[in-house]
Design a protein around this motif. Structure first.
Motif, PDB file in Angstrom:
ATOM      1  N   ALA A   1      12.811  13.095   5.291  1.00 25.40           N
ATOM      2  CA  ALA A   1      11.505  12.572   4.881  1.00 25.40           C
ATOM      3  C   ALA A   1      11.672  11.483   3.827  1.00 25.40           C
ATOM      4  O   ALA A   1      11.022  10.430   3.893  1.00 25.40           O
ATOM      5  N   LEU A   2      12.544  11.712   2.850  1.00 22.15           N
ATOM      6  CA  LEU A   2      12.769  10.708   1.806  1.00 22.15           C
ATOM      7  C   LEU A   2      13.397   9.444   2.380  1.00 22.15           C
ATOM      8  O   LEU A   2      13.052   8.328   1.981  1.00 22.15           O
ATOM      9  N   SER A   3      14.304   9.613   3.308  1.00 24.57           N
ATOM     10  CA  SER A   3      14.937   8.458   3.940  1.00 24.57           C
ATOM     11  C   SER A   3      13.904   7.634   4.699  1.00 24.57           C
ATOM     12  O   SER A   3      13.876   6.402   4.596  1.00 24.57           O
ATOM     13  N   THR A   4      13.049   8.305   5.445  1.00 26.80           N
ATOM     14  CA  THR A   4      12.000   7.610   6.196  1.00 26.80           C
ATOM     15  C   THR A   4      11.046   6.901   5.245  1.00 26.80           C
ATOM     16  O   THR A   4      10.669   5.745   5.467  1.00 26.80           O
ATOM     17  N   MET A   5      10.678   7.585   4.180  1.00 27.18           N
ATOM     18  CA  MET A   5       9.770   6.995   3.210  1.00 27.18           C
ATOM     19  C   MET A   5      10.418   5.772   2.548  1.00 27.18           C
ATOM     20  O   MET A   5       9.766   4.741   2.362  1.00 27.18           O
ATOM     21  N   GLY A   6      11.687   5.865   2.212  1.00 26.08           N
ATOM     22  CA  GLY A   6      12.396   4.734   1.612  1.00 26.08           C
ATOM     23  C   GLY A   6      12.436   3.537   2.543  1.00 26.08           C
ATOM     24  O   GLY A   6      12.226   2.391   2.127  1.00 26.08           O
ATOM     25  N   THR A   7      12.686   3.799   3.811  1.00 21.05           N
ATOM     26  CA  THR A   7      12.708   2.719   4.804  1.00 21.05           C
ATOM     27  C   THR A   7      11.340   2.057   4.909  1.00 21.05           C
ATOM     28  O   THR A   7      11.234   0.823   4.946  1.00 21.05           O
ATOM     29  N   LEU A   8      10.295   2.871   4.941  1.00 17.89           N
ATOM     30  CA  LEU A   8       8.940   2.322   5.038  1.00 17.89           C
ATOM     31  C   LEU A   8       8.579   1.496   3.803  1.00 17.89           C
ATOM     32  O   LEU A   8       7.966   0.426   3.918  1.00 17.89           O
ATOM     33  N   ILE A   9       8.970   1.968   2.632  1.00 19.05           N
ATOM     34  CA  ILE A   9       8.683   1.228   1.395  1.00 19.05           C
ATOM     35  C   ILE A   9       9.410  -0.114   1.405  1.00 19.05           C
ATOM     36  O   ILE A   9       8.827  -1.149   1.055  1.00 19.05           O
ATOM     37  N   CYS A  10      10.674  -0.109   1.839  1.00 20.61           N
ATOM     38  CA  CYS A  10      11.437  -1.365   1.910  1.00 20.61           C
ATOM     39  C   CYS A  10      10.783  -2.349   2.869  1.00 20.61           C
ATOM     40  O   CYS A  10      10.672  -3.541   2.576  1.00 20.61           O
ATOM     41  N   ARG A  11      10.352  -1.854   4.014  1.00 18.47           N
ATOM     42  CA  ARG A  11       9.679  -2.731   4.981  1.00 18.47           C
ATOM     43  C   ARG A  11       8.386  -3.289   4.399  1.00 18.47           C
ATOM     44  O   ARG A  11       8.079  -4.466   4.557  1.00 18.47           O
ATOM     45  N   LYS A  12       7.634  -2.414   3.754  1.00 20.72           N
ATOM     46  CA  LYS A  12       6.351  -2.837   3.187  1.00 20.72           C
ATOM     47  C   LYS A  12       6.566  -3.877   2.097  1.00 20.72           C
ATOM     48  O   LYS A  12       5.867  -4.896   2.053  1.00 20.72           O
ATOM     49  N   LEU A  13       7.539  -3.639   1.213  1.00 20.25           N
ATOM     50  CA  LEU A  13       7.820  -4.612   0.156  1.00 20.25           C
ATOM     51  C   LEU A  13       8.318  -5.930   0.737  1.00 20.25           C
ATOM     52  O   LEU A  13       7.982  -7.007   0.231  1.00 20.25           O
ATOM     53  N   GLY A  14       9.110  -5.850   1.792  1.00 19.69           N
ATOM     54  CA  GLY A  14       9.565  -7.070   2.465  1.00 19.69           C
ATOM     55  C   GLY A  14       8.385  -7.843   3.028  1.00 19.69           C
ATOM     56  O   GLY A  14       8.320  -9.073   2.931  1.00 19.69           O
ATOM     57  N   GLY A  15       7.441  -7.114   3.601  1.00 19.88           N
ATOM     58  CA  GLY A  15       6.237  -7.753   4.130  1.00 19.88           C
ATOM     59  C   GLY A  15       5.385  -8.350   3.026  1.00 19.88           C
ATOM     60  O   GLY A  15       4.832  -9.447   3.169  1.00 19.88           O
ATOM     61  N   VAL A  16       5.282  -7.644   1.912  1.00 19.57           N
ATOM     62  CA  VAL A  16       4.494  -8.144   0.777  1.00 19.57           C
ATOM     63  C   VAL A  16       5.134  -9.413   0.231  1.00 19.57           C
ATOM     64  O   VAL A  16       4.447 -10.384  -0.095  1.00 19.57           O
ATOM     65  N   LYS A  17       6.457  -9.424   0.143  1.00 20.32           N
ATOM     66  CA  LYS A  17       7.162 -10.584  -0.404  1.00 20.32           C
ATOM     67  C   LYS A  17       6.948 -11.823   0.464  1.00 20.32           C
ATOM     68  O   LYS A  17       6.926 -12.941  -0.035  1.00 20.32           O
ATOM     69  N   LYS A  18       6.763 -11.615   1.761  1.00 24.34           N
ATOM     70  CA  LYS A  18       6.547 -12.735   2.675  1.00 24.34           C
ATOM     71  C   LYS A  18       5.082 -13.156   2.742  1.00 24.34           C
ATOM     72  O   LYS A  18       4.767 -14.194   3.310  1.00 24.34           O
ATOM     73  N   SER A  19       4.198 -12.374   2.160  1.00 20.26           N
ATOM     74  CA  SER A  19       2.767 -12.677   2.270  1.00 20.26           C
ATOM     75  C   SER A  19       2.385 -13.883   1.406  1.00 20.26           C
ATOM     76  O   SER A  19       3.041 -14.218   0.420  1.00 20.26           O
ATOM     77  N   ALA A  20       1.290 -14.517   1.792  1.00 15.62           N
ATOM     78  CA  ALA A  20       0.793 -15.696   1.069  1.00 15.62           C
ATOM     79  C   ALA A  20       0.372 -15.318  -0.348  1.00 15.62           C
ATOM     80  O   ALA A  20       0.592 -16.089  -1.298  1.00 15.62           O
ATOM     81  N   THR A  21      -0.199 -14.155  -0.520  1.00 20.52           N
ATOM     82  CA  THR A  21      -0.647 -13.720  -1.842  1.00 20.52           C
ATOM     83  C   THR A  21       0.539 -13.598  -2.792  1.00 20.52           C
ATOM     84  O   THR A  21       0.488 -14.059  -3.937  1.00 20.52           O
ATOM     85  N   PHE A  22       1.608 -13.002  -2.321  1.00 26.00           N
ATOM     86  CA  PHE A  22       2.789 -12.838  -3.171  1.00 26.00           C
ATOM     87  C   PHE A  22       3.400 -14.196  -3.497  1.00 26.00           C
ATOM     88  O   PHE A  22       3.808 -14.444  -4.627  1.00 26.00           O
ATOM     89  N   ARG A  23       3.452 -15.079  -2.506  1.00 22.53           N
ATOM     90  CA  ARG A  23       4.024 -16.408  -2.751  1.00 22.53           C
ATOM     91  C   ARG A  23       3.177 -17.162  -3.777  1.00 22.53           C
ATOM     92  O   ARG A  23       3.710 -17.853  -4.644  1.00 22.53           O
ATOM     93  N   SER A  24       1.869 -16.994  -3.683  1.00 23.50           N
ATOM     94  CA  SER A  24       0.985 -17.634  -4.652  1.00 23.50           C
ATOM     95  C   SER A  24       1.231 -17.059  -6.040  1.00 23.50           C
ATOM     96  O   SER A  24       1.320 -17.792  -7.030  1.00 23.50           O
ATOM     97  N   PHE A  25       1.370 -15.738  -6.117  1.00 27.61           N
ATOM     98  CA  PHE A  25       1.635 -15.070  -7.391  1.00 27.61           C
ATOM     99  C   PHE A  25       2.989 -15.509  -7.939  1.00 27.61           C
ATOM    100  O   PHE A  25       3.141 -15.771  -9.131  1.00 27.61           O
ATOM    101  N   GLU A  26       3.972 -15.621  -7.043  1.00 22.87           N
ATOM    102  CA  GLU A  26       5.308 -16.048  -7.445  1.00 22.87           C
ATOM    103  C   GLU A  26       5.263 -17.472  -8.003  1.00 22.87           C
ATOM    104  O   GLU A  26       5.895 -17.785  -9.016  1.00 22.87           O
ATOM    105  N   GLY A  27       4.495 -18.316  -7.356  1.00 31.40           N
ATOM    106  CA  GLY A  27       4.346 -19.698  -7.843  1.00 31.40           C
ATOM    107  C   GLY A  27       3.671 -19.738  -9.198  1.00 31.40           C
ATOM    108  O   GLY A  27       4.071 -20.494 -10.090  1.00 31.40           O
ATOM    109  N   LEU A  28       2.649 -18.917  -9.370  1.00 31.08           N
ATOM    110  CA  LEU A  28       1.941 -18.843 -10.645  1.00 31.08           C
ATOM    111  C   LEU A  28       2.880 -18.382 -11.750  1.00 31.08           C
ATOM    112  O   LEU A  28       2.880 -18.937 -12.852  1.00 31.08           O
ATOM    113  N   MET A  29       3.698 -17.379 -11.455  1.00 31.34           N
ATOM    114  CA  MET A  29       4.660 -16.878 -12.439  1.00 31.34           C
ATOM    115  C   MET A  29       5.674 -17.964 -12.790  1.00 31.34           C
ATOM    116  O   MET A  29       6.083 -18.100 -13.947  1.00 31.34           O
TER     117      MET A  29
END
Length: 140
Positions: A97-125
């Motif tokens: 269960a922890l392994s599956t959850m870790g994989t899902l979190i990594c995928r989600k964070l990878g998706g967030v990092k590629k999102s326009a909102t994150f890129r905008s936030f990254e640019g602002l930072m």
């Protein structure tokens, strides 16, 4: 010292010294043979009694509806329950269960990092950092 082998009532052989046989008197040998014969007869009787009790047990189980299949199913169910509550099984399930959850979190964070909102936030930072550091931009 010479050895001889004697077959016992259960079909196995026991090794003994032939000098032991020679040390026994004729009456002692007859007495031991008589005891052996009685003991073997008792064994046969006990086997018959056991067989009769096993038959009776089978009859009672049939009357109660406890067939071999039902008993097997109950044993398997109990064994599966024992496995499920065992520490090893629980640890494996938790680990999976922890392994599956870790994989899902990594995928989600990878998706967030590629999102326009994150890129905008990254640019602002990056902009804020460059203003704070005096115009030197460390990020590309």
């Amino acid at each position: 010292m010479p050895h001889a082998r004697t077959e016992t009532s259960v079909g196995t052989y026991e090794s003994h010294s032939t000098s032991e046989l020679e040390d026994l008197t004729e009456p002692e040998q007859r007495e031991l043979k008589t005891k052996l014969t009685k003991l073997e007869a008792e064994i046969v009787t006990l086997r018959h009694v056991l067989a009769a009790k096993e038959r009776r047990c089978g009859e009672l189980k049939r009357k109660l509806g406890l067939t071999a299949l039902v008993g097997l199913r109950q044993n398997l169910s109990k064994s599966w329950l024992d496995v499920q509550v065992s520490n090893t099984y629980v640890k494996q399930k938790t680990s999976a269960a922890l392994s599956t959850m870790g994989t899902l979190i990594c995928r989600k964070l990878g998706g967030v990092k590629k999102s326009a909102t994150f890129r905008s936030f990254e640019g602002l930072m990056g902009t804020i950092k460059s203003k704070v550091s005096g115009g030197k931009r460390a990020w590309p």
